[in-house]
Design an enzyme around this catalytic site. Sequence first.
Site, PDB file in Angstrom:
ATOM      1  N   GLY A  51       0.583  -1.114  -0.176  1.00  0.00           N
ATOM      2  CA  GLY A  51      -0.016   0.000  -0.039  1.00  0.00           C
ATOM      3  C   GLY A  51       1.087   1.156   0.057  1.00  0.00           C
ATOM      4  N   THR A  52       0.490   2.234  -0.385  1.00  0.00           N
ATOM      5  CA  THR A  52       1.207   3.331  -0.759  1.00  0.00           C
ATOM      6  C   THR A  52       0.871   4.786   0.070  1.00  0.00           C
ATOM      7  OG1 THR A  52       0.068   3.745  -2.674  1.00  0.00           O
ATOM      8  CG2 THR A  52       2.157   2.751  -2.850  1.00  0.00           C
ATOM      9  N   THR A  53       0.274   5.764  -0.357  1.00  0.00           N
ATOM     10  CA  THR A  53       0.446   6.912   0.331  1.00  0.00           C
ATOM     11  C   THR A  53      -0.788   7.345   1.282  1.00  0.00           C
ATOM     12  OG1 THR A  53       1.709   7.756  -1.561  1.00  0.00           O
ATOM     13  CG2 THR A  53       0.962   9.325  -0.258  1.00  0.00           C
TER      14      THR A  53
END
Lengths: 275, 280
Positions: A51-53
């Site tokens: 997962g990122t931001t």
Amino acid sequence: MTTGADAGKLPAAYLSAGSSSFTEFVGVHAPQLLPSRRVLPPGNMLEAPHGTTIVTATFAGGVVMAGDRRATMGNLIANRDMEKVFAGDEYSAVGIAGTAGIAIELVKLFQVELEHYEKIEGTLLSLEGKANRLASMIRSNLGMAMQGLSVVPLFAGYDLDRQLGRIFSYDVTGGCYEEHDHHSVGSGSLFARGALKKVWHPGLSAEEVVSVVVEALYDAADDDSATGGPDVGRRIWPTVAVVGPEGVRFVGDDELRMVVEAVIAARQGNPGGAR
Amino acid sequence: MSSMPFYVSPEQLMKDRADYARKGIARGRSVVVLGYDKGIVFVAENPSRALHKVSEIYDRIAFAAVGKYNEFENLRVAGVRYADLRGYSYDRTDVTARGLANAYAQTLGTVFTQESKPYEVEIVVAEVGATAEDDQIYRLTYDGSVADELGFVAMGGAAEPIETALKDRWSPGLSLGDALSLAVELLGQDPAPGPAGGTTRTLTAAQLEVAVLDRERPRRTFRRIGGGLLDALLSTEDPTSDAPAEDDPTPGRHDTLTGEGSPRDESSNPQTQRPEQGPE
């Protein structure tokens, strides 16, 4: 469960006097359920969805947290509508960056941990208490983090004593740091943080901060391939949680659509966006 | 050679233990659990605000107990651990009152036959269903027997006359106000030991611990009822007969409904999960 004459009765660990922590109870009674107790075979790092931001920013009466919806695995998009911002309890939100599977398991454990404490003790944990419980969960995940399965959360909540929104960030070793005004984690966080510095300022309302965090996520998606921008075609918007004295509220899809469309419209011929 | 113990027949041993437990339970005040149109209400005579006789176990499950506080508190904590662990490793919908009642029954049964002293407790595990027909109320006694009760239970103190009166006067579909008034009236007739024994008392809100499992609430359905709301529900002049759908507006823990202050903002979501959103 035990077998024989006592089959079906509550095991001794259930009836022992002890801590009001669910994690500690599970650690004694069923350690295999805790992500941190798993032993990984030595060898190469494996590839798992990431997962990122996540971005978060305070407003006058609370704090807003938002996350994009993309999970990536190498150069591929593993999931385009994953939720990465969750309510921890009634007055807190937690967003996650890193290995998605372990991160979501940790959030689930954290939610049960808070509710369990509430039921056993009959009172709410303080905001610092919640932030520290999350820190100890991240700390116990260090072994997996060293094999590449790291989780970095961002925690934001409404402090009932001080009556304001507060933000806590973490590192992979479980270090917990209070942040002021705004913060961001994940692969696109550098760009999001740059945007927050320029667009956020003190005294904004909750609605304005929702627009600010969407703007920051847009900038992150603009320059980081692992962060997903708003998907107008599929109507996939970022997850946005507003935490204030009324509790946690997830901004509805219709409201978000208008915010996103306004951000996109403002960038026509002005790709740098608001400033 | 060690001294020869006196022979005690198993029948006598069990009878002695049962008498011992029954005496302990009868010393306290009664607790009444009864169904009403929107859920299940728990009414206990308990002046303490901190040492509860009624507590939340899980989303739709609550626990009520009479007898020795340290023993039923121990069982309550075990129940919360059982429910939370089950919900964590399976799913929230897989936590049932029936499963918990079975686990309690086995535990109480084992303690009754194997420990030096039985638990002096009687407990109710109740689960609110989607409709009144789906409500489940289990009564567990000190020896591990389970009874699946229909509609109402009275336990502890002099529970028998209350139970008899409930048989005549309880009916399905009572409003919360009516159910509460009935329970409080019957608790007041409890011929308690002491100088005031045998007389009818009028219990006030300060002497009562009241909680509901409200089937119309999302996710966690357990709410305590106190403050002005309890006064209004008990009062014969006040027309209030139902708990408000909204939680109290004051920031803090929302396990108690007092009916004070303006209702919370409709858009706020006091639950910890994002509400389900249908496709657009």
